[in-house]
Each structure stands twice: as structure tokens, then as C-alpha cells.
Design a protein around this motif. Structure first.
Motif, PDB file in Angstrom:
ATOM      1  N   THR A  74       1.218  -1.209   0.015  1.00 22.33           N
ATOM      2  CA  THR A  74       0.091  -0.088  -0.202  1.00 22.33           C
ATOM      3  C   THR A  74       0.525   1.477   0.272  1.00 22.33           C
ATOM      4  O   THR A  74       0.397   2.631  -0.039  1.00 22.33           O
ATOM      5  N   GLY A  75       2.298   0.908  -0.126  1.00 22.41           N
ATOM      6  CA  GLY A  75       2.847   2.058   0.217  1.00 22.41           C
ATOM      7  C   GLY A  75       2.369   2.723   1.849  1.00 22.41           C
ATOM      8  O   GLY A  75       3.613   4.174   1.916  1.00 22.41           O
ATOM      9  N   ILE A  76       1.757   2.450   2.745  1.00 17.69           N
ATOM     10  CA  ILE A  76       1.798   3.064   4.061  1.00 17.69           C
ATOM     11  C   ILE A  76       2.884   2.594   5.314  1.00 17.69           C
ATOM     12  O   ILE A  76       3.252   1.440   5.546  1.00 17.69           O
ATOM     13  N   TYR A  77       3.652   3.803   5.551  1.00 16.09           N
ATOM     14  CA  TYR A  77       4.894   3.320   6.234  1.00 16.09           C
ATOM     15  C   TYR A  77       4.212   2.508   7.798  1.00 16.09           C
ATOM     16  O   TYR A  77       3.205   2.759   7.941  1.00 16.09           O
ATOM     17  N   ARG A  78       4.647   1.718   8.199  1.00 10.43           N
ATOM     18  CA  ARG A  78       4.116   0.470   9.012  1.00 10.43           C
ATOM     19  C   ARG A  78       4.324   1.412  10.103  1.00 10.43           C
ATOM     20  O   ARG A  78       3.437   1.107  10.658  1.00 10.43           O
ATOM     21  N   SER A  79       4.578   2.533  11.305  1.00  5.80           N
ATOM     22  CA  SER A  79       4.092   2.833  12.215  1.00  5.80           C
ATOM     23  C   SER A  79       2.683   3.440  11.543  1.00  5.80           C
ATOM     24  O   SER A  79       2.001   3.602  12.321  1.00  5.80           O
ATOM     25  N   ASP A  80       2.483   4.171  10.661  1.00  5.13           N
ATOM     26  CA  ASP A  80       1.402   4.582   9.846  1.00  5.13           C
ATOM     27  C   ASP A  80       0.116   3.576  10.289  1.00  5.13           C
ATOM     28  O   ASP A  80      -0.706   3.890  10.223  1.00  5.13           O
ATOM     29  N   LEU A  81       0.397   2.425   9.246  1.00  5.60           N
ATOM     30  CA  LEU A  81      -0.231   1.271   9.208  1.00  5.60           C
ATOM     31  C   LEU A  81      -0.633   1.175  10.341  1.00  5.60           C
ATOM     32  O   LEU A  81      -2.140  -0.353  10.592  1.00  5.60           O
ATOM     33  N   VAL A  82       0.294   0.830  11.799  1.00  8.49           N
ATOM     34  CA  VAL A  82      -0.805   0.042  13.124  1.00  8.49           C
ATOM     35  C   VAL A  82      -2.342   1.412  12.999  1.00  8.49           C
ATOM     36  O   VAL A  82      -2.601   0.375  13.557  1.00  8.49           O
ATOM     37  N   ALA A  83      -2.226   2.185  13.161  1.00  9.23           N
ATOM     38  CA  ALA A  83      -2.986   3.485  13.447  1.00  9.23           C
ATOM     39  C   ALA A  83      -4.429   3.301  12.384  1.00  9.23           C
ATOM     40  O   ALA A  83      -5.392   2.522  12.255  1.00  9.23           O
ATOM     41  N   VAL A  84      -3.844   2.619  11.352  1.00  9.81           N
ATOM     42  CA  VAL A  84      -5.013   2.700   9.995  1.00  9.81           C
ATOM     43  C   VAL A  84      -5.585   1.533  10.677  1.00  9.81           C
ATOM     44  O   VAL A  84      -7.091   1.078  10.430  1.00  9.81           O
ATOM     45  N   ILE A  85      -4.814   0.254  11.066  1.00 10.10           N
ATOM     46  CA  ILE A  85      -5.600  -1.873  11.146  1.00 10.10           C
ATOM     47  C   ILE A  85      -6.078  -1.499  12.464  1.00 10.10           C
ATOM     48  O   ILE A  85      -7.324  -1.606  12.804  1.00 10.10           O
ATOM     49  N   ASN A  86      -5.702  -0.236  13.835  1.00  4.87           N
ATOM     50  CA  ASN A  86      -6.440  -0.307  14.537  1.00  4.87           C
ATOM     51  C   ASN A  86      -8.124   0.440  13.906  1.00  4.87           C
ATOM     52  O   ASN A  86      -9.213   0.200  14.921  1.00  4.87           O
ATOM     53  N   GLU A  87      -8.180   1.343  13.461  1.00  4.79           N
ATOM     54  CA  GLU A  87      -8.648   2.068  13.146  1.00  4.79           C
ATOM     55  C   GLU A  87     -10.116   0.721  12.103  1.00  4.79           C
ATOM     56  O   GLU A  87     -11.379   1.281  12.629  1.00  4.79           O
ATOM     57  N   LEU A  88      -9.243   0.376  11.517  1.00  6.53           N
ATOM     58  CA  LEU A  88     -11.121  -0.691  10.517  1.00  6.53           C
ATOM     59  C   LEU A  88     -10.891  -2.269  11.923  1.00  6.53           C
ATOM     60  O   LEU A  88     -12.060  -1.982  11.892  1.00  6.53           O
TER      61      LEU A  88
END
Length: 168
Positions: A74-88
Motif C-alpha cells: 500500500t505504500g503506508i509506512y509501518r508506523s502509520d499502518l498500525v493506526a490504520v489497522i486499529n481504526e479498521l
């Protein structure tokens, strides 16, 4: 054939110097900014973000993935992806579980609610794309998409300042 310097300026650029208004890189940035505003605003109206869409689309297309793999896709930085996954995950769109092959990492899986949410986001993005590209014919839209894809492919992997190598 008219050149970019001969084309009339849109009303919102009437005070812009011609040489600036005709720069392809500037025009790409302005169009990208307009698209970003349209997409972000419409996604925000349904409590979503572009990274939500990217993660859901990648999970649907490729299936369950580790966070590292999802980050690469996805091109999402790993540190930002954690927040995305938490939200989803809070929305019930994905589930996170330990990887049976490596308990130190998580595997992210799209849920049926996530698939339904992705369908809604697809419809929102389809409408936004239509609105963004409204002044173009179907043929021009296909050509624009093809040209942008070629530009991106040509410059992929090159570092800033590196010369482009032509195949000629």
C-alpha cells in the motif's frame, strides 16, 4: 498545434505568469491537490481515509497479509499502518491475529463487513473520479491514465537527480 505557452489560462490561473502556468509538473501538482481534496472530503464524510481504502483493497485483492507485507503493498509506512489497522479493526472491517507460522507478527484479514465497506468506498471513489475527470471524454481519461502510468513507471526506483536512461 498549440503549445502550452499558446493555451489560454483557466480563470483561476488568470494572474499566473504563463511560463509558470504551463509547467507540466505544476499542473500535475494542482490536479493532484484537487483530486486529494475531493477524495479526502468524500471519504471523511463516511469516517474513512484514503489509507483505509488502500488497506482494504490490498487485502481483498491479495488476501490476508502481515503488517509488513501490507505496508509494502500500500505504500503506508509501518508506523502509520498500525493506526490504520486499529481504526479498521474498531470498525469491524479487518481482524488481526497472530501468524501461526511466526507468533511474533500479526496477519491482517478482511472481514465480510470490510468487504461491504470497501464496496461503499468504491462507489464513493468512482463518483469522485467522475467529478474530477468530468471535462474529459472517455478516450481522454484512458489516455491520461495511461500517460500518468508511463510517467510513474519511468521514474520508479530512480532517485532524485539521477538521469533518465532512454532505451535509444
Amino acid at each position: 498545434m498549440d503549445t502550452a505557452h499558446d493555451m489560454p489560462l483557466p480563470d483561476d490561473q488568470a494572474g499566473t505568469p504563463q511560463r509558470l502556468a504551463a509547467l507540466p509538473s505544476r499542473l500535475l501538482n494542482l490536479a493532484a491537490a484537487q483530486g486529494e481534496r475531493m477524495i479526502s472530503g468524500r471519504l471523511a464524510a463516511v469516517d474513512a481515509r484514503k489509507w483505509h481504502y488502500a488497506a482494504l483493497a490490498a487485502l481483498e485483492e491479495y488476501g490476508p497479509a502481515s503488517q509488513a507485507t501490507l505496508s509494502r503493498r500500500t505504500g503506508i509506512y509501518r508506523s502509520d499502518l498500525v493506526a490504520v489497522i486499529n481504526e479498521l479493526e474498531a470498525q469491524g472491517a479487518v481482524k488481526r491475529a497472530p501468524d501461526p507460522d511466526d507468533r511474533r507478527r500479526n496477519v491482517i484479514t478482511l472481514t465480510s463487513a470490510g468487504r461491504a465497506h470497501l464496496r461503499r468506498l468504491d462507489a464513493i471513489l468512482d463518483t469522485a473520479q467522475e467529478d474530477l475527470l468530468a471535462p474529459l471524454t472517455a478516450k481522454e481519461r484512458a489516455e491520461l491514465t495511461s500517460l500518468l502510468g508511463r510517467l510513474i513507471a519511468h521514474h520508479a526506483g530512480r532517485r532524485e537527480g539521477e538521469p533518465a536512461h532512454s532505451g535509444h
